[in-house]
Design an enzyme around this catalytic site. Structure first.
Site, PDB file in Angstrom:
ATOM      1  N   ASP A   9      -4.541   4.099  -3.315  1.00  0.00           N
ATOM      2  CA  ASP A   9      -3.189   4.576  -3.541  1.00  0.00           C
ATOM      3  C   ASP A   9      -2.349   3.411  -4.083  1.00  0.00           C
ATOM      4  O   ASP A   9      -2.763   2.735  -5.017  1.00  0.00           O
ATOM      5  CB  ASP A   9      -2.606   5.168  -2.245  1.00  0.00           C
ATOM      6  CG  ASP A   9      -1.299   5.905  -2.455  1.00  0.00           C
ATOM      7  OD1 ASP A   9      -1.323   7.070  -2.863  1.00  0.00           O
ATOM      8  OD2 ASP A   9      -0.235   5.287  -2.222  1.00  0.00           O
ATOM      9  N   TYR A  31       8.460   3.246  -4.708  1.00  0.00           N
ATOM     10  CA  TYR A  31       8.240   4.106  -5.872  1.00  0.00           C
ATOM     11  C   TYR A  31       9.278   3.814  -6.953  1.00  0.00           C
ATOM     12  O   TYR A  31       8.955   3.797  -8.147  1.00  0.00           O
ATOM     13  CB  TYR A  31       8.314   5.578  -5.459  1.00  0.00           C
ATOM     14  CG  TYR A  31       7.036   6.101  -4.864  1.00  0.00           C
ATOM     15  CD1 TYR A  31       6.117   6.799  -5.629  1.00  0.00           C
ATOM     16  CD2 TYR A  31       6.735   5.879  -3.524  1.00  0.00           C
ATOM     17  CE1 TYR A  31       4.936   7.277  -5.086  1.00  0.00           C
ATOM     18  CE2 TYR A  31       5.564   6.345  -2.966  1.00  0.00           C
ATOM     19  CZ  TYR A  31       4.665   7.039  -3.749  1.00  0.00           C
ATOM     20  OH  TYR A  31       3.495   7.502  -3.204  1.00  0.00           O
ATOM     21  N   HIS A  87      -8.271  11.417  -0.243  1.00  0.00           N
ATOM     22  CA  HIS A  87      -7.442  10.279  -0.635  1.00  0.00           C
ATOM     23  C   HIS A  87      -7.377   9.205   0.447  1.00  0.00           C
ATOM     24  O   HIS A  87      -7.226   8.028   0.140  1.00  0.00           O
ATOM     25  CB  HIS A  87      -6.037  10.795  -0.956  1.00  0.00           C
ATOM     26  CG  HIS A  87      -5.179   9.822  -1.683  1.00  0.00           C
ATOM     27  ND1 HIS A  87      -5.500   9.329  -2.927  1.00  0.00           N
ATOM     28  CD2 HIS A  87      -3.995   9.240  -1.346  1.00  0.00           C
ATOM     29  CE1 HIS A  87      -4.551   8.491  -3.335  1.00  0.00           C
ATOM     30  NE2 HIS A  87      -3.638   8.421  -2.391  1.00  0.00           N
TER      31      HIS A  87
END
Length: 383
Positions: free
Chosen positions: A178, A308, A359
């Protein structure tokens, strides 16, 4: 810069406040039997909150977490929290593991003993690692950044300094998934001289394939990826759009509601894992709540979202990676990369397709993850 031992102890006042908020959650309305199609299912979240307030024991989990050797390193005006467990083989290879979102350093807690002490789990003691697992800035027990620009590239710079200047390793291995995949790739691009190699479980959203205008230059696999990625972003990417544009606005609501934090995170654990729609097929209630607690008790749900924003607005371009790279693809992960693109942009020396897992690889399938890490780095122990 200085290093101090770290011991988790959340104040009683924080836990009492949490219990009060859980008891006084104001629930929204929903359609009859909507399932998970519109987001986290109300009935499931209510049941989890009931368990959280009535049965979950933070002190028990806090004690278990404190069984790991944890430290704080003061770097560039921030405190970086990390686990540092020494390997039990004759010549352990230093390995830094970097997590992502919506997890935490706990992404790797199951694999730490498998990597530090493989002989106790049926492995070869010569495969042992010294394992270092930091918390990203703004996550968990690391400081929240007070200035802009703390992105994957900046974190890679901090990790290089942590491993070489602070911990004294002249060369080390690195792995991540990730956001941790991005940090690890920037480590390889900017500090190749200190790395044996890097191991990844994904390479994120490949923006240059989405932005390509001459589609005749793309392979069939790359065109397929482009279609899948566009559809995935349209259906699943709302969280990413919000966190990369208005993280502060989001933070007000989530910082005030533990049920809100749970709802925001659980949807991703369900949709991104290999759980066949049943979260507790892969994660226990206690495990899920402990991950949520990493954000709640540290009040970092907002600062984590800011990562982000930084990666969207301040991240420099990434050059081709020449450091030897292993890529382990778990079959239920999101947006598996096209092999042609990966080999053009990274020096792929091991490409593994694993039969299970999503994930959250090291949490879902710790044995498969640990074995692939051992196999990839095995040749570099003699260099």
């Amino acid at each position: 810069m200085a290093i101090e031992r770290f011991h988790i102890h959340i104040a009683d006042e924080v836990l009492d406040d949490l219990k009060y908020r859980l008891h006084h959650t104001r629930w929204p309305d929903t359609l009859d039997n909507p399932g998970w199609e519109r987001g986290t299912e109300l009935s499931y979240l209510k049941s989890l909150v009931t368990y959280w307030k009535d049965h979950y024991d933070w002190r028990k989990h806090e004690s278990e977490l404190n069984s790991m050797s944890q430290f704080i390193c003061h770097m560039d005006g921030m405190d970086v929290h990390y686990v540092h467990e020494r390997g039990k083989g004759t010549n352990p290879l230093p390995l830094i593991l970097t997590h992502g979102w919506p997890d935490s350093y706990l992404r790797y807690h199951k694999v730490i003993p498998l990597l530090t002490d493989p002989a106790s789990y049926g492995g070869d003691p010569e495969d042992a690692f010294d394992v270092i697992v930091p918390s990203l800035p703004g996550f968990g027990f690391s400081s929240r950044p007070k200035y802009p620009g703390v992105n994957n590239s900046r974190v890679a710079e901090m990790w290089a300094a942590l491993m070489t200047e602070q911990l004294g390793y002249s060369k080390f291995a690195a792995a991540g998934g990730d956001m941790g995949s991005g940090v690890t790739r920037y480590l390889a691009a900017n500090y190749p001289e200190v790395l044996y190699g890097i191991h990844l479980t994904d390479i994120g959203i490949i923006r240059d394939l989405l932005a390509a205008t001459d589609l005749t230059q793309l392979s069939e696999e790359e065109l397929h990826y482009r279609d899948n990625a566009s559809a995935w972003i349209a259906q699943e990417g709302g969280y990413m759009s919000i966190q990369s544009t208005r993280p502060q606005t989001l933070a007000y609501g989530l910082s005030d509601s533990p049920a809100g934090v749970a709802g925001w995170l659980l949807e991703k654990f369900r949709s991104w894992s290999d759980c066949n729609g049943d979260l507790e097929q892969k994660f226990s209630k206690d495990e899920l709540i402990t991950h949520i607690m990493m954000y709640w008790v540290t009040n970092t749900i907002g600062s984590a979202a800011h990562m982000y924003y930084e990666n969207t607005h301040s991240l420099p371009p990434l050059s081709r990676i020449e450091v030897p790279t292993g890529l382990a693809l778990f079959q239920a992960d999101v947006l598996l990369p096209p092999e042609e693109w990966a080999k053009r942009n990274l020096n792929i020396t091991r490409w593994t397709k694993l039969p299970r897992g999503g994930h959250f690889t090291a949490l879902e399938e710790p044995e498969l993850f640990a074995e692939d890490i051992r196999a990839f780095f095995r040749p570099y122990r003699t260099t």
